[in-house]
Design a protein around this motif. Structure first.
Motif, PDB file in Angstrom:
ATOM      1  N   PRO A  54       0.960  -1.213   0.026  1.00  0.00           N
ATOM      2  CA  PRO A  54      -0.050   0.116  -0.027  1.00  0.00           C
ATOM      3  C   PRO A  54       0.682   1.242  -0.158  1.00  0.00           C
ATOM      4  O   PRO A  54       1.853   1.206   0.611  1.00  0.00           O
ATOM      5  N   ASP A  55       0.520   2.285  -0.744  1.00  0.00           N
ATOM      6  CA  ASP A  55       1.036   3.517  -0.838  1.00  0.00           C
ATOM      7  C   ASP A  55       1.184   4.220   0.458  1.00  0.00           C
ATOM      8  O   ASP A  55       1.976   5.174   0.689  1.00  0.00           O
ATOM      9  N   GLU A  56       0.064   4.052   1.151  1.00  0.00           N
ATOM     10  CA  GLU A  56      -0.023   4.739   2.636  1.00  0.00           C
ATOM     11  C   GLU A  56       1.325   4.322   3.549  1.00  0.00           C
ATOM     12  O   GLU A  56       1.642   5.306   4.410  1.00  0.00           O
ATOM     13  N   LEU A  57       1.749   3.161   3.411  1.00  0.00           N
ATOM     14  CA  LEU A  57       3.204   2.737   4.213  1.00  0.00           C
ATOM     15  C   LEU A  57       4.077   3.724   3.788  1.00  0.00           C
ATOM     16  O   LEU A  57       4.846   4.347   4.603  1.00  0.00           O
ATOM     17  N   ALA A  58       4.331   4.109   2.561  1.00  0.00           N
ATOM     18  CA  ALA A  58       5.347   4.802   1.941  1.00  0.00           C
ATOM     19  C   ALA A  58       5.212   6.301   2.381  1.00  0.00           C
ATOM     20  O   ALA A  58       5.960   6.985   2.976  1.00  0.00           O
ATOM     21  N   GLU A  59       3.828   6.765   2.396  1.00  0.00           N
ATOM     22  CA  GLU A  59       3.695   8.044   2.702  1.00  0.00           C
ATOM     23  C   GLU A  59       3.869   8.435   4.232  1.00  0.00           C
ATOM     24  O   GLU A  59       4.288   9.278   4.664  1.00  0.00           O
ATOM     25  N   ALA A  60       3.378   7.429   5.087  1.00  0.00           N
ATOM     26  CA  ALA A  60       3.738   7.158   6.555  1.00  0.00           C
ATOM     27  C   ALA A  60       5.189   7.504   6.905  1.00  0.00           C
ATOM     28  O   ALA A  60       5.571   8.141   7.749  1.00  0.00           O
ATOM     29  N   ARG A  63       7.416   8.445   5.002  1.00  0.00           N
ATOM     30  CA  ARG A  63       8.004  10.058   4.681  1.00  0.00           C
ATOM     31  C   ARG A  63       7.679  11.152   5.631  1.00  0.00           C
ATOM     32  O   ARG A  63       8.135  11.879   6.071  1.00  0.00           O
ATOM     33  N   VAL A  64       6.281  10.873   6.063  1.00  0.00           N
ATOM     34  CA  VAL A  64       5.732  11.914   7.189  1.00  0.00           C
ATOM     35  C   VAL A  64       6.625  11.549   8.311  1.00  0.00           C
ATOM     36  O   VAL A  64       7.087  12.832   8.947  1.00  0.00           O
ATOM     37  N   ASP A  65       7.051  10.500   8.858  1.00  0.00           N
ATOM     38  CA  ASP A  65       7.834  10.194  10.112  1.00  0.00           C
ATOM     39  C   ASP A  65       9.253  10.704   9.889  1.00  0.00           C
ATOM     40  O   ASP A  65      10.199  10.630  10.854  1.00  0.00           O
ATOM     41  N   GLY A  66       9.665  11.134   8.454  1.00  0.00           N
ATOM     42  CA  GLY A  66      10.819  11.598   8.400  1.00  0.00           C
ATOM     43  C   GLY A  66      12.112  10.325   8.012  1.00  0.00           C
ATOM     44  O   GLY A  66      13.161  10.580   7.917  1.00  0.00           O
ATOM     45  N   ALA A  67      11.325   9.087   7.522  1.00  0.00           N
ATOM     46  CA  ALA A  67      12.222   8.199   7.205  1.00  0.00           C
ATOM     47  C   ALA A  67      12.830   8.495   5.766  1.00  0.00           C
ATOM     48  O   ALA A  67      12.199   8.416   5.053  1.00  0.00           O
ATOM     49  N   PHE A 101      13.129   3.298   4.738  1.00  0.00           N
ATOM     50  CA  PHE A 101      12.022   2.565   4.591  1.00  0.00           C
ATOM     51  C   PHE A 101      12.246   1.350   3.767  1.00  0.00           C
ATOM     52  O   PHE A 101      11.331   0.290   4.263  1.00  0.00           O
ATOM     53  N   PHE A 102      13.323   1.150   3.130  1.00  0.00           N
ATOM     54  CA  PHE A 102      13.788  -0.150   2.437  1.00  0.00           C
ATOM     55  C   PHE A 102      13.880  -1.051   3.584  1.00  0.00           C
ATOM     56  O   PHE A 102      13.597  -2.174   3.653  1.00  0.00           O
TER      57      PHE A 102
END
Length: 298
Positions: free
Chosen positions: A187-193, A195-199, A204-205
């Motif tokens: 899900p794209d929401e995982l990448a967005e979350a 990114r919001v957390d500053g990862a 993320f990988f």
């Protein structure tokens, strides 16, 4: 009113299957198990004969009928194979094959993971073109590009080396495609979350995609390890030093040419030893391997 009536009347009685259905189901179940056992015995019988041949003497093998039960030469034959061999001790060839198989497997998985990650989560010009160029390499097996690959390896001075055995075989379009398809289902929401957390992308990988890909990595590890273990043509081409022989090359070289007599107990012992590492890998990673094939873990 309907709900109250249902509660008052109690649960519906369980319907028992008809006796004929139970008998048919039991008969089909037994037939399935019998067929599976027969299939296992048919597959296992040649392996059993190879093991028996590795525990007897040469005259017992060549004199019919061949024995069907192990002999008393187990330690003698396996010791001769491991530490004497025909040209090179089998222990050396097993080590060479293990290094090559692990190097190819780990290299393919790392490169494929990073390639699929870049293709799915990064935007750059010609992304689709690069992916399809990678995918089209499926049409070019090692046998087709073996001459230019040999020239490159020889130019870098990697003949008779582990690097020469491993590096030309670590790119995998199949694994890249499989990881790409899996990453596209995340899900794209995982990448967005993240990114919001500053990862950052690599965080993320490592923290999200890698744990989710665990079963897929295990399934590919088993397949790629067996692929690397069974390599014959490429090691035969770039190795001239007997100390760099792999186990598959060694078994082929043990067969006699001309009027020479084959040492069948040692050859069979070598064949049994060559099967042990792939069997260990398959058994130790069996659960993850099956889950990687049937469960996406999304």
């Amino acid at each position: 009113m309907t709900d109250v009536t249902k509660v008052a009347s109690g649960p519906e009685p369980r319907r028992e299957p008809a006796p004929g259905m139970v008998e048919r189901r039991g008969a089909s179940l037994w037939l399935t198990h019998v067929l599976m056992i027969l299939g296992v015995l048919i597959v296992f019988f040649p392996i059993w004969l190879a093991f028996v041949a590795s525990t007897v003497t040469q005259p017992e093998i060549v004199r019919p009928p061949m024995p069907l039960w192990p002999g008393d030469q187990f330690l003698t034959n396996y010791k001769a194979a491991l530490f004497s061999g025909v040209n090179v001790p089998v222990a050396t060839m097993l080590f060479n094959s293990l290094v090559m198989a692990l190097g190819i497997t780990v290299g393919k998985i790392i490169i494929s993971l990073l390639s699929a990650f870049a293709i799915v989560y990064f935007r750059f010009p010609g992304k689709s073109v690069f992916f399809w160029m990678i995918f089209l390499t499926l049409m070019l097996p090692v046998e087709v590009r073996i001459v230019p690959t040999y020239e490159v390896v020889a130019g870098f001075g990697m003949l008779n080396s582990y690097g020469g055995l491993i590096f030309p075989l670590i790119a995998s379009a199949t694994a890249t495609f499989l990881f790409r398809q899996f990453f596209m289902t995340v899900p794209d929401e995982l990448a967005e979350a993240a990114r919001v957390d500053g990862a950052r992308p690599m965080r993320f990988f490592w923290d999200i995609l890698m744990p989710m890909s665990r079963t897929n990595i295990a399934a590919l590890f088993v397949i790629l390890f067996i692929y690397g273990w069974n390599q014959y043509l490429w090691p035969l081409l770039i190795t001239t030093d007997p100390e760099m022989n792999t186990i598959v090359m060694g078994i082929k070289q043990m067969f006699p040419s001309g009027d020479d007599v084959a040492d069948w107990p040692v050859i069979m012992a070598t064949s049994i030893l060559a099967m042990i590492p792939p069997i260990v890998v398959v058994i130790s990673m069996q659960k993850l391997f099956i889950r990687g094939l049937v469960d996406s873990e999304k």
